[in-house]
Scaffold this active site. Structure first.
Site, mmCIF file in Angstrom:
data_model
loop_
_atom_site.group_PDB
_atom_site.id
_atom_site.type_symbol
_atom_site.label_atom_id
_atom_site.label_comp_id
_atom_site.label_asym_id
_atom_site.label_seq_id
_atom_site.Cartn_x
_atom_site.Cartn_y
_atom_site.Cartn_z
ATOM 1 N N CYS A 174 22.409 -4.055 -4.937
ATOM 2 C CA CYS A 174 21.540 -2.944 -5.335
ATOM 3 C C CYS A 174 22.252 -1.865 -6.141
ATOM 4 C CB CYS A 174 20.912 -2.304 -4.098
ATOM 5 S SG CYS A 174 20.100 -3.489 -3.020
ATOM 6 N N HIS A 306 19.226 6.949 -3.379
ATOM 7 C CA HIS A 306 19.018 5.504 -3.203
ATOM 8 C C HIS A 306 17.717 5.294 -2.433
ATOM 9 C CE1 HIS A 306 20.007 1.327 -3.172
ATOM 10 N NE2 HIS A 306 20.079 1.271 -1.855
ATOM 11 N N GLU A 317 22.237 7.998 4.360
ATOM 12 C CA GLU A 317 22.348 8.677 3.072
ATOM 13 C C GLU A 317 22.210 10.189 3.245
ATOM 14 O OE1 GLU A 317 20.779 8.406 -1.556
ATOM 15 O OE2 GLU A 317 19.789 7.196 -0.018
ATOM 16 N N LYS A 337 11.928 5.142 -5.649
ATOM 17 C CA LYS A 337 11.558 3.822 -5.119
ATOM 18 C C LYS A 337 10.216 3.878 -4.392
ATOM 19 C CE LYS A 337 16.164 1.762 -4.546
ATOM 20 N NZ LYS A 337 17.034 2.864 -4.980
ATOM 21 N N HIS A 342 11.731 -1.270 -4.784
ATOM 22 C CA HIS A 342 13.184 -1.473 -4.842
ATOM 23 C C HIS A 342 13.470 -2.706 -5.692
ATOM 24 C CE1 HIS A 342 17.315 -1.594 -4.162
ATOM 25 N NE2 HIS A 342 17.386 -1.587 -2.839
ATOM 26 N N PHE A 401 24.143 -3.448 -0.195
ATOM 27 C CA PHE A 401 24.701 -4.357 0.793
ATOM 28 C C PHE A 401 26.101 -4.768 0.335
ATOM 29 C CE2 PHE A 401 20.578 -6.350 2.723
ATOM 30 C CZ PHE A 401 20.409 -5.215 3.500
#
Length: 414
Positions: A174, A306, A317, A337, A342, A401
């Site tokens: 991502c 994010h 976050e 998003k 996403h 990830f």
């Protein structure tokens, strides 16, 4: 190395670097494939979610491109392209047009193509596996390998527009799009190229991919509401966000538009868990971006987070933002998003476009679908309604990830 020696070396290196501007933007997104449509949906908090067409019957939501999004893609052999490559070409065409980069206005050997892509040719992979395993065909298409390979998006953009500088794909899940922008900017800053077409691309909405993400238990079944108390997961998306980065001298010489200035980029690795995020790793990427930009935390006016909408990511976050900016002094934050979905490797590219448009309009796009504040996410995340704000510097975050983190900073063009 002594910190004073390191700082001296960094200062000397900065003295050789050229200034970089953003001269073009291009999107192919579920919420709009023109800049006007894309921006309008962001500021009106109009989410682009619907039941996934490829998985029926299903409760899986997805953010899919409209049926006309890939109409008239400027490529002579579209059947040789995976869907991801067609999306990349379409977005690159829009970005180049926006930058007014016409043949003769640049040296094609000094234009780089650096694209972030997380999943490769998922559409082709699934089609060929269905032929082989479900329908019992004994042969795979001879085009399968060139269509599946992750590098094909950069190759096809290079081919479609005759761009002959460095061309490659970065893959960091991502964070791919944001990493690509940072590396592309370094190529321009160091004088290796004059121009770079960069950002992120993804076409991941296949049955297999959606089912794999569903198995992780992190897909939303109603909508995506980052940082809100009622958040229940993310919505997968496809699309592309590409930008044209250019040395300011080159842009001025051809009287190009300057939408923003690129200020700096930072990245880090958690070196911990493959799927559990680390606030420390996120914070180090943000601090590195600030250091590269030579900006203080208080000089950032807005953070495009994010913000996936999962319970864990948004909480961690928030912790990282508090660590970098101070709990009571975090700038305005939102997650686009909540509108775009996403788009994995494309997310950083789409959010870079959103960040530059925020600078230009001095209007912060909201976090859509926000139901109720969560004490664990103590942020001013601009819920539901866009907010006018004097935005001069923007940070865009991507945390992936694998513990792969990237942050990029843009500032107003002057």
């Amino acid at each position: 190395m002594d910190s004073r020696i390191r700082q001296c070396a960094n200062d000397q290196w900065r003295g050789f670097m050229v200034n970089v501007c953003v001269s073009g933007l291009g999107v192919v997104a579920p919420n709009g494939s023109s800049l006007d449509d894309f921006w309008a949906s962001l500021v009106t908090a109009t989410s682009a979610f619907s039941p996934a067409r490829s998985v029926l019957p299903s409760r899986i939501l997805a953010a899919e491109l409209g049926i006309d999004a890939l109409k008239d893609v400027p490529i002579a052999r579209p059947l040789m392209c995976d869907r991801s490559a067609l999306i990349a070409i379409a977005a690159a065409s829009r970005a180049l047009d926006d930058a007014r980069l016409t043949p003769g206005s640049y040296d094609p050997t000094r234009v780089a193509v650096v694209i972030g892509n997380g999943a490769g040719g998922q559409t082709t992979t699934e089609q060929q596996y269905q032929l082989l395993y479900r329908q019992g065909h004994g042969r795979i298409s001879p085009l399968a390998v060139p269509k599946i390979m992750g590098s094909s998006t950069a190759s096809w953009v290079s081919i479609a527009f005759g761009l002959q500088g460095p061309a490659f794909v970065l893959s960091s899940a991502c964070a791919s799009g944001t990493h690509a922008i940072g590396v592309a900017a370094q190529l321009v800053q160091s004088g290796v190229v004059d121009v770079a077409v960069t950002g992120g691309v993804e076409a991941c909405l296949t049955v297999g991919t959606l089912r794999a993400w569903e198995a992780m238990g992190i897909l939303a079944t109603d909508t995506c509401r980052p940082f809100a108390r009622g958040r229940a997961g993310l919505v997968l998306a496809e699309g592309a966000g590409l930008i044209v980065l250019e040395s300011e001298a080159h842009a001025r010489a051809r009287k190009a538009p300057m939408r923003a200035r690129y200020a700096g980029y930072g990245s880090s690795a958690d070196a911990g868990d493959l799927t559990k995020p680390s606030a420390d790793g996120m914070a180090r990427a943000m601090r590195a971006a600030l250091a590269a930009s030579q900006l203080l935390p208080r000089e950032i006016d807005y953070v495009n987070a994010h913000g996936t909408g999962t319970k864990t990511n948004d909480r961690v976050e928030t912790e990282a933002l508090h660590a970098v900016f101070g709990r009571e002094t975090v700038p305005l934050v939102s997650s686009t998003k909540s509108v775009t979905g996403h788009a994995l490797g494309a997310a950083g590219g789409l959010e870079a476009v959103a960040s530059v448009l925020t600078l230009q309009h001095h209007l912060v796009p909201p976090t859509a679908n926000f139901d109720e504040a969560d004490p664990e996410c103590a942020l001013d995340c601009v819920p539901n309604i866009a907010r006018p704000h004097a935005v001069r510097a923007v940070m865009s975050n991507s945390f992936a990830f694998g513990g792969l983190n990237a942050s990029v900073v843009f500032v107003e063009a002057r």
